[in-house]
Scaffold this active site. Structure first.
Site, PDB file in Angstrom:
ATOM      1  N   ALA A  19       0.713  -1.290  -0.017  1.00  0.00           N
ATOM      2  CA  ALA A  19       0.161  -0.103   0.080  1.00  0.00           C
ATOM      3  C   ALA A  19       0.892   1.218   0.134  1.00  0.00           C
ATOM      4  O   ALA A  19       0.456   2.371  -0.980  1.00  0.00           O
ATOM      5  CB  ALA A  19      -0.951  -0.133   1.380  1.00  0.00           C
ATOM      6  N   GLU A  38       9.534   3.908   7.491  1.00  0.00           N
ATOM      7  CA  GLU A  38       9.328   2.743   7.579  1.00  0.00           C
ATOM      8  C   GLU A  38      10.065   2.488   9.089  1.00  0.00           C
ATOM      9  O   GLU A  38      11.190   2.718   9.318  1.00  0.00           O
ATOM     10  CB  GLU A  38       9.825   1.772   6.869  1.00  0.00           C
ATOM     11  CG  GLU A  38      10.093   0.365   7.116  1.00  0.00           C
ATOM     12  CD  GLU A  38       8.783  -0.466   7.381  1.00  0.00           C
ATOM     13  OE1 GLU A  38       7.762  -0.460   6.600  1.00  0.00           O
ATOM     14  OE2 GLU A  38       8.701  -0.881   8.285  1.00  0.00           O
ATOM     15  N   ASN A  46       4.603  -7.088   5.751  1.00  0.00           N
ATOM     16  CA  ASN A  46       4.086  -8.206   5.574  1.00  0.00           C
ATOM     17  C   ASN A  46       4.216  -8.489   3.902  1.00  0.00           C
ATOM     18  O   ASN A  46       4.304  -9.566   3.401  1.00  0.00           O
ATOM     19  CB  ASN A  46       2.740  -8.458   6.034  1.00  0.00           C
ATOM     20  CG  ASN A  46       2.331  -8.902   7.411  1.00  0.00           C
ATOM     21  OD1 ASN A  46       3.313  -9.653   7.906  1.00  0.00           O
ATOM     22  ND2 ASN A  46       1.327  -8.562   8.153  1.00  0.00           N
ATOM     23  N   GLY A  51       2.661 -14.728   0.345  1.00  0.00           N
ATOM     24  CA  GLY A  51       2.699 -15.638  -0.582  1.00  0.00           C
ATOM     25  C   GLY A  51       2.641 -15.589  -1.872  1.00  0.00           C
ATOM     26  O   GLY A  51       2.968 -16.320  -2.692  1.00  0.00           O
ATOM     27  N   GLY A  52       2.378 -13.974  -2.310  1.00  0.00           N
ATOM     28  CA  GLY A  52       2.591 -13.482  -3.485  1.00  0.00           C
ATOM     29  C   GLY A  52       1.290 -14.143  -4.518  1.00  0.00           C
ATOM     30  O   GLY A  52       1.284 -14.304  -5.717  1.00  0.00           O
ATOM     31  N   ARG A 299     -11.474 -19.210   4.988  1.00  0.00           N
ATOM     32  CA  ARG A 299     -10.631 -19.504   6.102  1.00  0.00           C
ATOM     33  C   ARG A 299     -11.343 -19.569   7.382  1.00  0.00           C
ATOM     34  O   ARG A 299     -10.895 -20.383   8.293  1.00  0.00           O
ATOM     35  CB  ARG A 299      -9.492 -18.506   6.069  1.00  0.00           C
ATOM     36  CG  ARG A 299      -8.571 -18.440   4.934  1.00  0.00           C
ATOM     37  CD  ARG A 299      -7.774 -17.204   4.637  1.00  0.00           C
ATOM     38  NE  ARG A 299      -6.840 -17.495   3.735  1.00  0.00           N
ATOM     39  CZ  ARG A 299      -5.781 -16.734   3.052  1.00  0.00           C
ATOM     40  NH1 ARG A 299      -6.000 -15.428   3.638  1.00  0.00           N
ATOM     41  NH2 ARG A 299      -5.428 -16.939   2.134  1.00  0.00           N
ATOM     42  N   GLU A 432      -3.758  -3.012   4.752  1.00  0.00           N
ATOM     43  CA  GLU A 432      -4.072  -3.715   6.031  1.00  0.00           C
ATOM     44  C   GLU A 432      -4.575  -2.862   7.320  1.00  0.00           C
ATOM     45  O   GLU A 432      -5.480  -3.251   8.098  1.00  0.00           O
ATOM     46  CB  GLU A 432      -3.248  -4.850   6.364  1.00  0.00           C
ATOM     47  CG  GLU A 432      -4.129  -5.914   6.880  1.00  0.00           C
ATOM     48  CD  GLU A 432      -3.064  -7.232   7.429  1.00  0.00           C
ATOM     49  OE1 GLU A 432      -2.035  -7.510   6.563  1.00  0.00           O
ATOM     50  OE2 GLU A 432      -3.413  -7.813   8.372  1.00  0.00           O
TER      51      GLU A 432
HETATM   52  C1  LIG Z   1       2.948 -14.542   5.411  1.00  0.00           C
HETATM   53  C2  LIG Z   1       1.629 -13.864   4.879  1.00  0.00           C
HETATM   54  C3  LIG Z   1       1.373 -14.392   3.529  1.00  0.00           C
HETATM   55  C4  LIG Z   1       0.237 -13.600   2.969  1.00  0.00           C
HETATM   56  N1  LIG Z   1       0.064 -14.019   1.580  1.00  0.00           N
HETATM   57  C5  LIG Z   1      -0.877 -13.336   1.093  1.00  0.00           C
HETATM   58  C6  LIG Z   1      -0.981 -13.609  -0.414  1.00  0.00           C
HETATM   59  O1  LIG Z   1      -0.671 -14.762  -0.946  1.00  0.00           O
HETATM   60  N2  LIG Z   1      -1.752 -13.032  -1.029  1.00  0.00           N
HETATM   61  C7  LIG Z   1      -2.680 -11.906  -0.568  1.00  0.00           C
HETATM   62  O2  LIG Z   1      -3.490 -11.283  -1.169  1.00  0.00           O
HETATM   63  N3  LIG Z   1      -2.121 -11.820   0.743  1.00  0.00           N
HETATM   64  C8  LIG Z   1      -1.379 -12.199   1.443  1.00  0.00           C
HETATM   65  N4  LIG Z   1      -1.227 -11.948   2.711  1.00  0.00           N
HETATM   66  C9  LIG Z   1      -1.829 -10.635   3.309  1.00  0.00           C
HETATM   67  C10 LIG Z   1      -1.062  -9.531   2.646  1.00  0.00           C
HETATM   68  O3  LIG Z   1       0.277  -9.821   2.413  1.00  0.00           O
HETATM   69  C11 LIG Z   1      -1.054  -8.222   3.686  1.00  0.00           C
HETATM   70  O4  LIG Z   1      -2.371  -7.904   3.895  1.00  0.00           O
HETATM   71  C12 LIG Z   1      -0.398  -7.122   2.956  1.00  0.00           C
HETATM   72  O5  LIG Z   1       1.120  -7.308   2.495  1.00  0.00           O
HETATM   73  C13 LIG Z   1      -0.529  -5.799   3.674  1.00  0.00           C
HETATM   74  O6  LIG Z   1       0.131  -4.597   2.871  1.00  0.00           O
HETATM   75  P1  LIG Z   1       0.130  -3.325   3.603  1.00  0.00           P
HETATM   76  O7  LIG Z   1       1.133  -2.554   2.598  1.00  0.00           O
HETATM   77  O8  LIG Z   1      -0.987  -2.905   4.249  1.00  0.00           O
HETATM   78  O9  LIG Z   1       0.871  -3.752   4.949  1.00  0.00           O
HETATM   79  P2  LIG Z   1       2.652  -4.283   5.285  1.00  0.00           P
HETATM   80  O10 LIG Z   1       3.071  -5.070   3.825  1.00  0.00           O
HETATM   81  O11 LIG Z   1       2.729  -4.947   6.385  1.00  0.00           O
HETATM   82  O12 LIG Z   1       3.391  -2.927   5.298  1.00  0.00           O
HETATM   83  C14 LIG Z   1       3.187  -2.149   6.356  1.00  0.00           C
HETATM   84  C15 LIG Z   1       4.450  -1.512   6.796  1.00  0.00           C
HETATM   85  O13 LIG Z   1       4.300  -0.429   7.863  1.00  0.00           O
HETATM   86  C16 LIG Z   1       5.290  -0.428   8.825  1.00  0.00           C
HETATM   87  N5  LIG Z   1       4.686   0.316   9.766  1.00  0.00           N
HETATM   88  C17 LIG Z   1       3.773  -0.333  10.880  1.00  0.00           C
HETATM   89  N6  LIG Z   1       3.712   0.696  12.020  1.00  0.00           N
HETATM   90  C18 LIG Z   1       4.692   1.715  11.574  1.00  0.00           C
HETATM   91  C19 LIG Z   1       4.945   2.643  12.272  1.00  0.00           C
HETATM   92  N7  LIG Z   1       4.433   3.348  13.365  1.00  0.00           N
HETATM   93  N8  LIG Z   1       5.896   3.790  11.595  1.00  0.00           N
HETATM   94  C20 LIG Z   1       6.549   3.622  10.558  1.00  0.00           C
HETATM   95  N9  LIG Z   1       6.113   2.163   9.854  1.00  0.00           N
HETATM   96  C21 LIG Z   1       5.340   1.371  10.359  1.00  0.00           C
HETATM   97  C22 LIG Z   1       5.416  -1.815   8.897  1.00  0.00           C
HETATM   98  O14 LIG Z   1       6.745  -2.216   9.727  1.00  0.00           O
HETATM   99  C23 LIG Z   1       5.378  -2.464   7.628  1.00  0.00           C
HETATM  100  O15 LIG Z   1       6.728  -2.734   6.992  1.00  0.00           O
HETATM  101  C24 LIG Z   1      -0.319 -12.556   3.485  1.00  0.00           C
HETATM  102  C25 LIG Z   1       0.193 -12.058   4.448  1.00  0.00           C
HETATM  103  C26 LIG Z   1       1.175 -12.686   5.437  1.00  0.00           C
HETATM  104  C27 LIG Z   1       1.488 -12.202   6.709  1.00  0.00           C
END
Ligand SMILES: Cc1cc2nc3c(=O)[nH]c(=O)nc-3n(C[C@H](O)[C@H](O)[C@H](O)COP(=O)(O)OP(=O)(O)OC[C@H]3O[C@@H](n4cnc5c(N)ncnc54)[C@H](O)[C@@H]3O)c2cc1C
Lengths: 476, 329
Positions: A19, A38, A46, A51-52, A299, A432
């Site tokens: 995101a 970050e 995450n 899992g991509g 799930r 998320e």
């Molecule tokens: C092991 C695993 C496998 C998955 N497999 C799949 C899949 O195959 N397909 C699918 O669709 N979804 C999958 N998901 C779900 C999906 O990966 C996540 O929902 C998605 O990556 C979230 O993206 P994001 O950018 O919102 O958050 P993230 O990718 O989690 O990034 C958020 C970032 O913000 C940082 N952060 C948090 N708080 C702060 C703060 N206070 N200050 C600064 N930085 C901060 C964190 O450290 C992190 O790096 C999986 C999740 C996991 C955990």
């Protein structure tokens, strides 16, 4: 209120997952000074360990394979597994723009996907792409390379501590702790960063926050493992709530039914169960040797029935079914999946009573022939009886995986204020950290399109906010 | 971490740079050995843990595993453990930071994905030639998660366990060291440039000196020689005396002039006034000046008054001769 600022950017983004990086890349199209903060010493969150799996309706691979699908069908699947807790206008956007988002990763980022589709539980048809390396890093790496190319700094060890508002129902900047050492909340030095256009919060879920998740759902005790990266904690969500954001459905926390008992976290076993064990094999209760659920349910249904069981369960697949696994070699190497020449050996090794297991397999095979399953597994022409050795088993353990709840946004990715029920000025969120898009249970592969889509929307809208004036760096 | 602290301490100690760098080098190799020992212990512990399968580990084993993983995690260098498939089976926190990857991404990845192609070749070569316990280092180009490259030193040690081949790699990110080297190089260049500048300055001083000599020569030509000519032509004794004293003064100014102080007030004087000042400086009376400059006595007196005004000498008991004596005109 006048504030001293240490630094100034046009768009300030918190979090370097799908995101946050999508927001950064999109924002950079409209303005020059974009930054990503970050808190961890490594970028990606995450997203980089996921899992991509990328689910989308109406894709080129579906067309190639003659699979009929539509955004309407994808939306129906989302609402069914989400038990209609989903905000329909947001869920609809994910379904309708999933393919556009997939194509964006291919055309803008040159992301490579495997040539065949997967059929993931809860989806009515095969609609899931897999990145070439069966990992979200297959998307995060090109995103980070793009940021480097576009001169977007990704500042690590920089933790969001607070939002700063302008006293006029709009966010003007953030307080960051620089040289922060996770998880020490007092580490680092506070710095005030001004955003002359807007702030985008993209800080992910809180599955690793043992205290916070137990507050939301007391059944999630601290001994339950999680698939998430260590930094998936709730402090940024709390800051957002303090700044007036609306928290929604925080107790909707998903456990992954496919994770392995024999490795930490998501590992390599989860994808084995998700792509091969569940769709092309069976799940049994080790104490009885019986099936107890439709393996292709979403799930929530799976986990609820596994936990109700109170005993251990394993998934079994044969030589035919194992062909769908993308991580088999690693699973065997790490002892997460084990391989047997006969059902007898598999039963003995897993302490499953043999005769009931043999009967279970027989009856499952005959339901495939009949075209009807008593647990409601959909019998399609790709499904074959379990009969070709070698056989493979994986020991299952549900682990905390995804936060469907978070803060409320609208279709423009604007954060909705809890007092006014209207958007808070210059405040966007995506990924998320937001809540209510997936409702009670998120479908596999639906987070990637959701995070990237809303990340892009947030980034574009943030960058098009009118520029704040003044020379605040010299203000007292 | 500990090594870092000691290194900082060493940097603080007052001793020669050479001794310091020697101490740091010794410390580092000791630390490397410690790390290597810790890693093999750790890997052995992990191995017994795995083979034990479902069995409970003894508490002894557990403690030593904890200690070793604590060491493993906290050392300041990146550590990777590689198996026979050239895959990473263990990585510490520092290694994650160096490559920008989560441990989940490092484990199971091919070690070759962390360097450029020549680096991967070097590693393959090391893996195939190192014998048990042997160690080799190489400088390679590392690749960060966003594709950026960086200089790295890899120290590879083969350390077999349970009949399987394993290699430990200690990774050092040399960006800072290289930057320091670059800085040193730049400083050297600056010094060289300064040398060049000094040479140029000397050169220009030489030139100035020549110019000065030329100026003296031309002054002699334009002022002294005409004065001498005038002296020889003049018949009046008084006038000759005036010119002689002027000549003396001019000669003096040629040799001593630069040591005298330059006075701001003098700059305000007109050409005639300066001429008069020079004559006063040479010790001539007003009458003598009248004669030399062919001016009326009154005019000379008016000039004297104006000079006093411009030099801010009005109301002060200081005669012009005394005042002008040590000033350059
Ligand atoms: C092991 C695993 C496998 C998955 N497999 C799949 C899949 O195959 N397909 C699918 O669709 N979804 C999958 N998901 C779900 C999906 O990966 C996540 O929902 C998605 O990556 C979230 O993206 P994001 O950018 O919102 O958050 P993230 O990718 O989690 O990034 C958020 C970032 O913000 C940082 N952060 C948090 N708080 C702060 C703060 N206070 N200050 C600064 N930085 C901060 C964190 O450290 C992190 O790096 C999986 C999740 C996991 C955990």
């Amino acid at each position: 209120m006048r504030t001293m600022w240490d630094e100034e950017f046009e768009v300030v983004i918190i979090g370097s997952g799908f995101a946050g990086l999508a927001a950064a890349i999109e924002a950079r199209k409209y303005c020059d000074k974009v930054v990503v903060f970050e808190k961890m010493p490594v970028p990606g969150g995450n997203s980089s360990i996921c899992g991509g799996i990328f689910s989308a309706a109406g894709t080129p691979l579906q067309a190639e394979n003659g699979i009929e699908d539509s955004p309407a069908l994808m939306l129906a699947d989302m609402l069914a597994s989400g038990q209609r807790f989903n905000y329909p206008e947001l869920a609809r956007m994910v379904a309708e723009r999933s393919t556009e988002t997939l194509l964006w990763t291919i055309e803008e980022l040159d992301v490579k996907y495997q040539p065949s589709l997967s059929w993931v539980g809860g989806h009515s048809v095969p609609r899931s792409y897999n990145t070439w390396n069966a990992s979200g890093s297959g998307i995060v790496k090109p995103m980070l390379a793009k940021c480097r190319e576009l001169n977007i700094p990704v500042r690590l060890k920089s933790c969001l501590a607070n939002f700063v508002d302008d006293g006029n129902n709009a966010i003007e900047g953030v307080e960051i702790r620089e040289e922060y050492i996770f998880p020490k909340s007092e580490s680092g030095t506070p710095k005030r960063i001004r955003a002359t256009r807007a702030v985008v919060l993209a800080s992910g879920g809180f599955s690793q926050d043992k205290e916070f998740r137990a507050i939301q759902n007391p059944r999630l005790t601290e001994d339950i493992e999680s698939t998430n990266h260590q930094g998936a904690t709730a402090e940024s969500l709390i800051s957002a709530i303090r700044a007036g954001a609306t928290p929604v459905q925080l107790s909707n926390i998903q456990l992954g039914p496919w994770a392995s008992r024999d490795e930490e976290g998501f590992g390599v076993g989860s994808l084995f169960s998700m792509l091969a064990g569940f769709p092309y094999g069976i799940i049994i209760d080790v104490s009885t040797g019986n099936r107890f659920v439709n393996e292709q349910s979403d799930r929530k249904l799976l986990v609820d029935s596994m936990l109700n069981l109170g005993t251990e369960s394993i998934a079994i697949v044969d030589q035919k079914g194992v062909a769908y696994a993308t991580t088999l070699d690693q699973c065997l190497k790490r002892g997460v999946v084990r391989k047997f020449d006969s059902i007898e050996e598999l039963a003995a090794s897993n302490h499953v009573p043999l005769m009931p297991l043999v009967n279970t397999i027989k009856s499952y095979n005959s339901s495939i022939e009949k075209g009807e399953d008593r647990f409601g597994k959909w019998i399609h022409k790709g499904l074959e009886p379990i009969q070709y050795p070698p056989y493979y088993s994986i020991r299952l353990l549900p682990k905390i995986h995804h936060c469907m709840g978070g803060i409320r946004i609208n279709t423009l990715a604007q954060v909705i204020g809890i007092d006014t029920r209207r958007p808070i000025g210059r405040f966007y969120a995506a990924g998320e950290i937001t809540g209510g898009i997936h409702g009670a249970s998120r479908l596999g592969g639906n987070a990637v399109p959701e995070c990237i889509l809303f990340g892009r929307i947030a980034g574009a809208n943030a960058a098009r906010e009118p520029l704040r004036s003044g020379h605040p760096l010299s203000q007292e | 971490m500990l090594v870092q602290c000691i290194e900082n301490e060493i940097a603080e100690i007052e001793t020669s740079e050479k001794e310091k760098s020697e101490a740091t080098r010794k410390l580092r190799s000791a630390a490397d050995l410690l790390v290597i020992a810790a890693v093999s212990e750790w890997a052995r512990a992990a191995e017994t843990g795995k083979n034990g399968g479902l069995l409970e580990k003894s508490s002894d084993e557990e403690t030593s595993e904890k200690i070793f993983s604590a060491v493993f995690e906290s050392v300041g260098e990146g550590i990777l453990l590689i198996d026979k498939d050239m895959e990473i089976v263990k990585a510490n926190r520092r290694a994650c930071e160096i490559y920008g990857l989560m441990v989940q991404n490092l484990i199971g990845a091919k070690v070759s994905s962390l360097t450029d192609e020549p680096g991967a070749h070097i590693l393959t070569e090391f893996f195939s030639t190192l014998i048990e316990g042997q160690r080799k280092s190489a400088e390679v180009t590392g690749v960060y998660v966003d594709g950026k490259t960086f200089p790295a030193t890899l120290t590879v040690t083969r350390s077999d366990m349970d009949g399987e081949k394993y290699w430990q790699i200690i990774v050092r990110d040399d960006t800072d060291r290289k930057n320091m080297e670059k800085q040193l190089r730049e400083e050297k260049q600056i010094i060289e440039e300064m040398n060049l500048t000094l040479k140029n300055v000397l050169h220009s001083i030489e030139r100035d000196k020549k110019e000065f000599e030329n100026r003296v020569a031309s002054k002699i030509r334009t002022t002294l020689l005409p004065s001498i000519a005038k002296i020889s032509k003049t018949t009046s004794d008084g006038t000759r005396k005036v010119y002689l004293s002027l000549l003396e003064q001019q000669l003096l100014s040629l040799t001593e002039g630069f040591e005298r102080e330059l006075d701001g007030g003098l700059l305000k004087l007109s050409k005639t006034e300066i001429e008069i000042c020079r004559l006063i400086q040479a010790g001539n009376s007003s009458k003598e000046i009248c004669e030399a400059l062919k001016l009326s006595f009154d005019t000379v007196q008016t000039h004297r008054r104006n000079i006093r005004k411009k030099l801010d000498l009005n109301g002060r008991k200081l005669n012009l001769h005394a005042y002008l004596l040590n000033r350059m005109l």
